[in-house]
Design a protein around this motif. Structure first.
Motif, PDB file in Angstrom:
ATOM      1  N   ALA A  83      39.082  33.527  43.476  1.00 23.71           N
ATOM      2  CA  ALA A  83      40.364  34.383  43.317  1.00 23.71           C
ATOM      3  C   ALA A  83      40.153  35.766  43.503  1.00 23.71           C
ATOM      4  CB  ALA A  83      41.111  34.021  42.230  1.00 23.71           C
ATOM      5  N   ILE A  84      39.211  36.589  42.546  1.00 20.51           N
ATOM      6  CA  ILE A  84      38.919  37.898  42.520  1.00 20.51           C
ATOM      7  C   ILE A  84      38.388  38.278  44.027  1.00 20.51           C
ATOM      8  CG2 ILE A  84      37.554  39.795  41.641  1.00 20.51           C
ATOM      9  CD1 ILE A  84      37.678  38.141  39.019  1.00 20.51           C
ATOM     10  N   ARG A  85      37.343  37.420  44.496  1.00 21.04           N
ATOM     11  CA  ARG A  85      36.641  37.820  45.611  1.00 21.04           C
ATOM     12  C   ARG A  85      37.512  37.836  46.912  1.00 21.04           C
ATOM     13  NH1 ARG A  85      32.465  41.101  45.088  1.00 21.04           N
ATOM     14  NH2 ARG A  85      30.738  40.238  44.118  1.00 21.04           N
ATOM     15  N   PHE A  86      38.686  36.614  46.834  1.00 14.42           N
ATOM     16  CA  PHE A  86      39.599  36.794  47.736  1.00 14.42           C
ATOM     17  C   PHE A  86      40.449  37.847  47.892  1.00 14.42           C
ATOM     18  CE2 PHE A  86      43.340  35.140  50.093  1.00 14.42           C
ATOM     19  CZ  PHE A  86      42.866  34.166  50.986  1.00 14.42           C
ATOM     20  N   ALA A  87      40.714  37.918  46.598  1.00 17.02           N
ATOM     21  CA  ALA A  87      41.875  39.437  46.517  1.00 17.02           C
ATOM     22  C   ALA A  87      41.267  40.819  46.827  1.00 17.02           C
ATOM     23  CB  ALA A  87      42.224  39.219  45.163  1.00 17.02           C
ATOM     24  N   GLU A  88      39.848  41.042  46.975  1.00 23.00           N
ATOM     25  CA  GLU A  88      39.439  41.917  47.198  1.00 23.00           C
ATOM     26  C   GLU A  88      39.587  42.358  48.854  1.00 23.00           C
ATOM     27  OE1 GLU A  88      35.270  41.985  44.530  1.00 23.00           O
ATOM     28  OE2 GLU A  88      35.009  41.408  46.505  1.00 23.00           O
ATOM     29  N   TRP A 122      36.630  46.057  42.114  1.00 19.01           N
ATOM     30  CA  TRP A 122      38.047  45.684  41.387  1.00 19.01           C
ATOM     31  C   TRP A 122      39.266  46.386  41.695  1.00 19.01           C
ATOM     32  CZ3 TRP A 122      36.260  42.006  38.434  1.00 19.01           C
ATOM     33  CH2 TRP A 122      34.588  42.089  38.320  1.00 19.01           C
ATOM     34  N   GLU A 123      38.980  47.651  42.161  1.00 22.87           N
ATOM     35  CA  GLU A 123      40.097  48.296  42.688  1.00 22.87           C
ATOM     36  C   GLU A 123      40.813  47.783  43.914  1.00 22.87           C
ATOM     37  OE1 GLU A 123      41.058  52.711  44.437  1.00 22.87           O
ATOM     38  OE2 GLU A 123      39.616  52.547  42.691  1.00 22.87           O
ATOM     39  N   LYS A 124      40.178  47.322  44.850  1.00 22.43           N
ATOM     40  CA  LYS A 124      40.886  46.503  46.019  1.00 22.43           C
ATOM     41  C   LYS A 124      41.357  45.197  45.673  1.00 22.43           C
ATOM     42  CE  LYS A 124      37.374  48.270  49.609  1.00 22.43           C
ATOM     43  NZ  LYS A 124      36.456  47.677  50.578  1.00 22.43           N
ATOM     44  N   ALA A 125      40.840  44.450  44.688  1.00 22.51           N
ATOM     45  CA  ALA A 125      41.288  43.525  44.240  1.00 22.51           C
ATOM     46  C   ALA A 125      42.900  43.775  43.535  1.00 22.51           C
ATOM     47  CB  ALA A 125      40.610  42.543  43.223  1.00 22.51           C
ATOM     48  N   ARG A 126      42.998  44.815  42.594  1.00 24.44           N
ATOM     49  CA  ARG A 126      44.108  45.282  41.977  1.00 24.44           C
ATOM     50  C   ARG A 126      45.154  45.717  43.027  1.00 24.44           C
ATOM     51  NH1 ARG A 126      40.527  48.201  38.544  1.00 24.44           N
ATOM     52  NH2 ARG A 126      40.975  50.171  39.771  1.00 24.44           N
ATOM     53  N   GLU A 127      44.755  46.551  43.996  1.00 20.02           N
ATOM     54  CA  GLU A 127      45.655  46.918  45.151  1.00 20.02           C
ATOM     55  C   GLU A 127      46.434  45.828  45.978  1.00 20.02           C
ATOM     56  OE1 GLU A 127      43.088  49.608  47.335  1.00 20.02           O
ATOM     57  OE2 GLU A 127      43.381  51.282  45.717  1.00 20.02           O
ATOM     58  N   ASN A 128      45.463  44.730  46.046  1.00 19.38           N
ATOM     59  CA  ASN A 128      45.946  43.504  46.832  1.00 19.38           C
ATOM     60  C   ASN A 128      46.943  42.518  46.160  1.00 19.38           C
ATOM     61  OD1 ASN A 128      45.150  44.372  49.322  1.00 19.38           O
ATOM     62  ND2 ASN A 128      43.062  43.428  49.119  1.00 19.38           N
ATOM     63  N   THR A 129      47.297  42.845  44.889  1.00 20.09           N
ATOM     64  CA  THR A 129      48.076  41.994  43.907  1.00 20.09           C
ATOM     65  C   THR A 129      49.049  42.705  43.396  1.00 20.09           C
ATOM     66  OG1 THR A 129      46.601  42.176  42.101  1.00 20.09           O
ATOM     67  CG2 THR A 129      45.955  40.351  43.522  1.00 20.09           C
ATOM     68  N   GLN A 130      50.238  41.784  43.150  1.00 21.60           N
ATOM     69  CA  GLN A 130      51.330  42.510  42.341  1.00 21.60           C
ATOM     70  C   GLN A 130      51.152  42.413  40.979  1.00 21.60           C
ATOM     71  OE1 GLN A 130      55.165  41.801  43.660  1.00 21.60           O
ATOM     72  NE2 GLN A 130      54.564  41.105  45.603  1.00 21.60           N
ATOM     73  N   PHE A 131      49.953  41.400  40.283  1.00 20.27           N
ATOM     74  CA  PHE A 131      49.951  41.220  39.011  1.00 20.27           C
ATOM     75  C   PHE A 131      48.604  40.537  38.801  1.00 20.27           C
ATOM     76  CE2 PHE A 131      52.135  37.206  39.810  1.00 20.27           C
ATOM     77  CZ  PHE A 131      51.271  36.384  39.023  1.00 20.27           C
ATOM     78  N   ILE A 132      47.820  40.815  37.734  1.00 23.39           N
ATOM     79  CA  ILE A 132      46.839  39.905  37.297  1.00 23.39           C
ATOM     80  C   ILE A 132      46.945  39.779  35.760  1.00 23.39           C
ATOM     81  CG2 ILE A 132      44.321  40.080  37.147  1.00 23.39           C
ATOM     82  CD1 ILE A 132      44.046  42.326  39.292  1.00 23.39           C
ATOM     83  N   VAL A 133      46.630  38.383  35.678  1.00 24.11           N
ATOM     84  CA  VAL A 133      46.703  37.770  34.107  1.00 24.11           C
ATOM     85  C   VAL A 133      45.504  37.000  33.956  1.00 24.11           C
ATOM     86  CG1 VAL A 133      47.558  36.340  32.521  1.00 24.11           C
ATOM     87  CG2 VAL A 133      49.166  37.823  34.143  1.00 24.11           C
ATOM     88  N   GLN A 134      44.810  37.433  32.822  1.00 28.75           N
ATOM     89  CA  GLN A 134      43.496  36.564  32.677  1.00 28.75           C
ATOM     90  C   GLN A 134      43.689  35.871  31.182  1.00 28.75           C
ATOM     91  OE1 GLN A 134      40.065  39.181  32.892  1.00 28.75           O
ATOM     92  NE2 GLN A 134      38.971  38.068  31.733  1.00 28.75           N
ATOM     93  N   PHE A 135      43.228  34.436  31.215  1.00 27.86           N
ATOM     94  CA  PHE A 135      43.113  34.013  29.769  1.00 27.86           C
ATOM     95  C   PHE A 135      41.854  33.867  29.460  1.00 27.86           C
ATOM     96  CE2 PHE A 135      47.106  32.335  31.595  1.00 27.86           C
ATOM     97  CZ  PHE A 135      47.917  32.199  30.516  1.00 27.86           C
ATOM     98  N   GLY A 136      41.420  34.287  28.452  1.00 29.58           N
ATOM     99  CA  GLY A 136      39.852  34.119  27.946  1.00 29.58           C
ATOM    100  C   GLY A 136      40.000  33.510  26.460  1.00 29.58           C
ATOM    101  N   SER A 137      38.770  32.980  25.954  1.00 33.00           N
ATOM    102  CA  SER A 137      38.644  32.672  24.755  1.00 33.00           C
ATOM    103  C   SER A 137      37.216  32.962  24.118  1.00 33.00           C
ATOM    104  CB  SER A 137      38.779  30.960  24.496  1.00 33.00           C
ATOM    105  OG  SER A 137      38.830  30.780  23.139  1.00 33.00           O
TER     106      SER A 137
END
Length: 185
Positions: A83-88, A122-137
């Motif tokens: 998902a991240i690589r695609f959004a880059e 990372w910056e390109k991925a951020r620029e290409n999305t309206q939001f990023i949510v991450q679930f982690g444990s």
């Protein structure tokens, strides 16, 4: 990015799954997302499901799953890397990452996937999305918390931190559905 309306979700599973409809929360979440009026969800078995090569998965996401600027990518584990690589390099509506990491963790199979042999943008991925949510444990048996935190910080993601969900391999995932619905409003 311009403000488009999300029309669909694409669930990108982790590697090593059999039939994704019967693996983890994927089938359950796909059914729940398809119940949302005016929205659809796609869940398909991925090609190269064991190694999950970037060179195979990203073209499949674009050409077969038709991921575009009206799509929310929901990526779990190696699917989160995809998902991240695609959004880059492609605009998407948003990405929801579950069990995300940024190194091959010293694992041969992960190293062969190709996600980790070039710098993250990372910056390109951020620029290409309206939001990023991450679930982690913090109790993830496969991913150190430091890996998950690094991804969250690098992406400026809205981190949903848990201490008791492991690698998010349960049969249901209500928090995920809530997050998607929240971003459809």
């Amino acid at each position: 990015m311009t403000s488009l309306k999300a029309e669909k979700a694409v669930i990108v599973p982790g590697n090593g799954c059999g039939d994704v409809a019967d693996s983890n929360w994927y089938g359950w979440a796909n059914r729940k997302l398809n119940e949302i009026p005016g929205f659809s969800s796609i869940l398909r078995n991925m090609p190269d499901p064991i190694t999950a090569r970037e060179s195979i998965w990203l073209p499949f996401m674009k050409d077969e799953l038709k991921v575009d600027e009206k799509t929310i990518i929901i990526g779990h584990s190696s699917g989160a890397c995809a998902a991240i690589r695609f959004a880059e390099s492609n605009p998407v509506y948003g990405i929801v990452l579950v069990g995300a990491y940024h190194t091959d963790l010293g694992d041969y199979n992960e190293g062969e996937s190709g996600y980790f042999n070039h710098p993250w943008h990372w910056e390109k991925a951020r620029e290409n999305t309206q939001f990023i949510v991450q679930f982690g444990s913090t109790d993830d048996p496969f991913l150190p918390w430091s890996e998950q935190e690094f991804v969250s910080t690098s992406l400026h993601a809205d981190l949903k931190k848990f201490e008791d969900r492991g690698h998010f391999m349960d049969e249901s995932f209500p928090e995920l559905i809530s997050v998607v619905k929240q971003h459809l409003k």
